[in-house]
Design a protein around this motif. Structure first.
Motif, mmCIF file in Angstrom:
data_model
loop_
_atom_site.group_PDB
_atom_site.id
_atom_site.type_symbol
_atom_site.label_atom_id
_atom_site.label_comp_id
_atom_site.label_asym_id
_atom_site.label_seq_id
_atom_site.Cartn_x
_atom_site.Cartn_y
_atom_site.Cartn_z
ATOM 1 N N ALA B 167 0.839 -1.211 0.000
ATOM 2 C CA ALA B 167 0.000 0.000 0.000
ATOM 3 C C ALA B 167 0.871 1.258 0.000
ATOM 4 O O ALA B 167 0.411 2.339 -0.334
ATOM 5 N N GLN B 168 2.152 1.088 0.418
ATOM 6 C CA GLN B 168 3.054 2.242 0.423
ATOM 7 C C GLN B 168 3.707 2.350 -0.954
ATOM 8 O O GLN B 168 3.719 1.419 -1.731
ATOM 9 N N ASP B 204 -4.724 6.307 12.311
ATOM 10 C CA ASP B 204 -5.678 6.909 11.370
ATOM 11 C C ASP B 204 -5.220 6.735 9.924
ATOM 12 O O ASP B 204 -5.696 7.428 9.018
ATOM 13 N N ASN B 205 -4.260 5.801 9.726
ATOM 14 C CA ASN B 205 -3.761 5.471 8.381
ATOM 15 C C ASN B 205 -3.139 6.647 7.650
ATOM 16 O O ASN B 205 -3.111 6.665 6.425
ATOM 17 N N LYS B 206 -2.670 7.616 8.433
ATOM 18 C CA LYS B 206 -1.929 8.706 7.793
ATOM 19 C C LYS B 206 -0.463 8.466 8.138
ATOM 20 O O LYS B 206 -0.049 8.650 9.261
ATOM 21 N N GLY B 207 0.288 8.046 7.177
ATOM 22 C CA GLY B 207 1.691 7.768 7.460
ATOM 23 C C GLY B 207 1.991 6.293 7.327
ATOM 24 O O GLY B 207 1.096 5.463 7.145
ATOM 25 N N GLY B 251 -3.750 -0.851 25.046
ATOM 26 C CA GLY B 251 -3.935 0.542 25.447
ATOM 27 C C GLY B 251 -2.659 1.352 25.584
ATOM 28 O O GLY B 251 -2.689 2.484 26.046
ATOM 29 N N ASN B 253 0.313 3.852 25.086
ATOM 30 C CA ASN B 253 0.365 5.134 24.390
ATOM 31 C C ASN B 253 1.474 5.056 23.340
ATOM 32 O O ASN B 253 2.667 5.072 23.668
ATOM 33 N N GLN B 255 2.396 7.166 21.016
ATOM 34 C CA GLN B 255 3.200 8.377 20.833
ATOM 35 C C GLN B 255 4.368 8.377 21.807
ATOM 36 O O GLN B 255 5.511 8.608 21.421
#
Lengths: 315, 272
Positions: B167-168, B204-207, B251, B253, B255
């Motif tokens: 997909a990339q 969110d499938n951005k990146g 769960g 995090n 980030q």
């Protein structure tokens, strides 16, 4: 494809017939859709799904009038292997069809098929938005930038706040002039009519920690617990603000926004705390918070003691 | 279905002997084909029973309760109730499942898919028959991807990895990873966190996919990062592998996890 290609098509008054839009900046998408419809002399019609469009396009009616059909977040299209959008080109004729997606999964066949034509509308830069703002309302550049930062570069929010200023100005029956609007903006900011992210107990707590106010930090931590604030939320906000502070404090480049990727508002907030912690202290704080967060998730650390543990180590 | 020959043979034997369990857990890495296997099981059972139904449910407590109500309503009708990606199933949803899995209605089969078998209650695990996905061979990956691209073969361990990678824009993705490897140590602390903007941390499938990015990072670090000492490269790979295992923690995090990975890798890399 990017937005400039569509701009060119609009300028040349020769646009494609099928468009795919995505991105956060919905207001700008609406502007482009309006312009595309305008140059093709079409009315904008919003429909729910590709099936509705398909019916309209295949309807053989003497009185049917071409239109610019807009479909937003068609779940049917996004979730299934629906190849109908590929056949739309064959039946579109004088109509225009615009598919818009809030977000699109890159793993889907749909994304792979439309990748080259998909136009993404992200938040505009402050320098670009200043021109848009000053076109709508005669604010000084400084106030325009401030408004844009408060609205986090969200053009929809900016327009809403501009509408408030204009309504306020209208209610005071004064002439629409430069001085008037700048004064009204200042008044509406002061009395809170222009929405600014509300400071609450958690932000006060984080503010105290980053200012290295020992007693206040513990007091506000207790206050947050009394308000029922979740430890995870407090950890997350503290982490984010400490990270922004580190990025701003460590930045030697004059253009902090470009180097760090932070917004003007975030940079301004971070600058208020510069100098109280060294960069190494801040890195230590970030590591500590992450260790505590993952410890809680794995069941290794008790949630109630985490914040005290962090404050004792960092203050 | 590609691969999983041994597992499919086991399942076929169980189905042929009418011994397929009423509660099964399919456990395997993200993208290893658990849902595909569940659908394969449904096809095999369809050959045995006419009118078998497959119902797919979400993992929220309301969905679980709806599934339980359906199973009593359809008692006697061969039905498979599939709970896919149950890693994030809440404790209340898991508890709701307990009773039905202890005494399932006649002809009801419950299948749950998990990326990490620790992400469910011990009591549920004890009631279920666990089937673990087999590792895919290189020839399985070649067959699935229909490609001999070295990047695909070196990075992809599951069909899901292949889908994600294809997909990339593979050359851009690879160049991005090489750029990260080259500059991660020397970039300023105020700049380095921006790497996260190009990676899909929020889901969110951005990146670029996070798991794939780390796998690619390890590959480039081992084969292409000659600007660093060998020992520091090995340490960076170890750090990345430890971080990858934490991705499965419910769960977590992402980030914060990514930022810590950045800081830890920067700390261990030494330039030649």
């Amino acid at each position: 494809m990017d937005a400039s290609a569509i701009k060119q098509q609009i300028k040349n008054k020769k646009t494609d017939r099928v468009f795919f839009f995505t991105g956060k900046e919905i207001e700008i998408q609406k502007i482009y859709i309006t312009q595309i419809a305008r140059v093709n002399n079409l009315k904008v019609v919003h429909l729910d799904s590709i099936l509705d469009v398909w019916k309209k396009l295949n309807k053989k009616n003497m009185f049917s009038v071409p239109a610019c059909y807009v479909i937003r977040d068609d779940k049917e299209l996004m979730n299934t292997d629906n190849a109908l959008y590929q056949k739309i080109h064959d039946v579109v004729n004088d109509n225009i069809v615009v598919f818009t997606f809030t977000s699109i999964d890159k793993r889907t066949k749909l994304y792979k098929a439309i990748k080259s034509t998909l136009v993404t509308f992200e938040r505009l830069k402050t320098s670009v938005l200043v021109k848009y703002v000053q076109r709508e309302i005669a604010l000084s550049e400084q106030n325009a930038v401030k408004l844009i930062e408060i609205c986090e570069n969200d053009y929809s929010r900016i327009l809403l706040e501009i509408d408030k200023i204009k309504t306020y100005a209208n209610a005071h029956y004064k002439e629409f002039d430069d001085v008037g609007f700048n004064e009204y903006f200042k008044q509406l900011l002061e009395d809170g009519t222009i929405y600014q992210p509300a400071k609450d107990a958690v932000f006060d707590f984080v503010d105290a920690v980053l200012k290295r106010q020992v007693l206040n930090s513990f007091r506000l931590m207790q206050e947050c617990y009394e308000y029922g604030e979740a430890t995870m939320v407090m950890l997350s906000v503290l982490y984010t603000n400490a990270k922004h502070l580190l990025q701003v404090q460590a930045c030697t480049n004059k253009d902090i926004a470009k180097t760090t990727g932070l917004t003007g508002w975030q940079i301004r907030n971070a600058k208020a705390y510069v100098g109280r912690y060294s960069n190494n202290d801040l890195i230590y704080l970030l590591r500590l918070i992450q260790k505590c967060e993952s410890g809680i998730k794995k069941g290794l650390i008790d949630e109630p003691v985490v914040l005290e543990y962090i404050l004792v180590h960092i203050l | 279905m590609i691969g999983q020959k041994a597992l499919r043979t086991t399942l076929s034997d169980l189905i042929a002997r009418h011994e397929f369990p009423q509660f099964a857990i399919l456990a395997g890495a993200v993208g290893s084909g658990k849902k595909t296997l569940a659908h394969w099981i449904y096809q095999q059972l369809s050959e045995q029973y006419n009118n078998i139904i497959l119902e797919v449910f979400g993992t929220g407590v309301d969905e679980v309760r709806r599934a339980i109500a359906e199973s009593y309503r359809l008692q006697g009708v061969h039905t498979i109730y599939l709970f896919a990606d149950a890693d994030n199933m809440s404790v209340s949803a898991k508890n709701a499942l307990l009773k039905i899995t202890e005494e399932p209605p006649i002809n009801a089969h419950f299948i749950m898919t998990l990326a990490d078998e620790n992400n469910t209650l011990d009591t549920i695990r004890s009631r279920a028959t666990m089937f673990r996905m087999d590792t895919y061979t290189v020839s399985d990956i070649v067959q699935y991807s229909d490609s001999n691209d070295a990047v695909v073969l070196n990075l992809c361990e599951t069909p899901g990895d292949v889908d994600m990678l294809l997909a990339q824009d593979i050359p851009s993705f690879y160049e991005f990873v090489k750029l990260v490897v080259a500059h991660i140590s020397s970039a300023s602390i105020s700049n380095v966190f921006k790497i996260a903007d190009k990676v899909d941390i929020k889901g969110d499938n951005k990146g670029y996919d996070l798991r794939l990015f780390w796998k690619a990072f390890n590959y480039v670090m081992l084969h292409d990062a000659h600007e660093y000492t060998m020992s520091s490269r090995a340490e960076a790979v170890t750090v990345t592998n430890k971080t990858l295992t934490q991705l499965g923690v419910r769960g977590i995090n992402k980030q914060m996890l990514f930022d810590m990975w950045l800081l830890n890798v920067r700390d261990c890399l030494t330039e030649v």
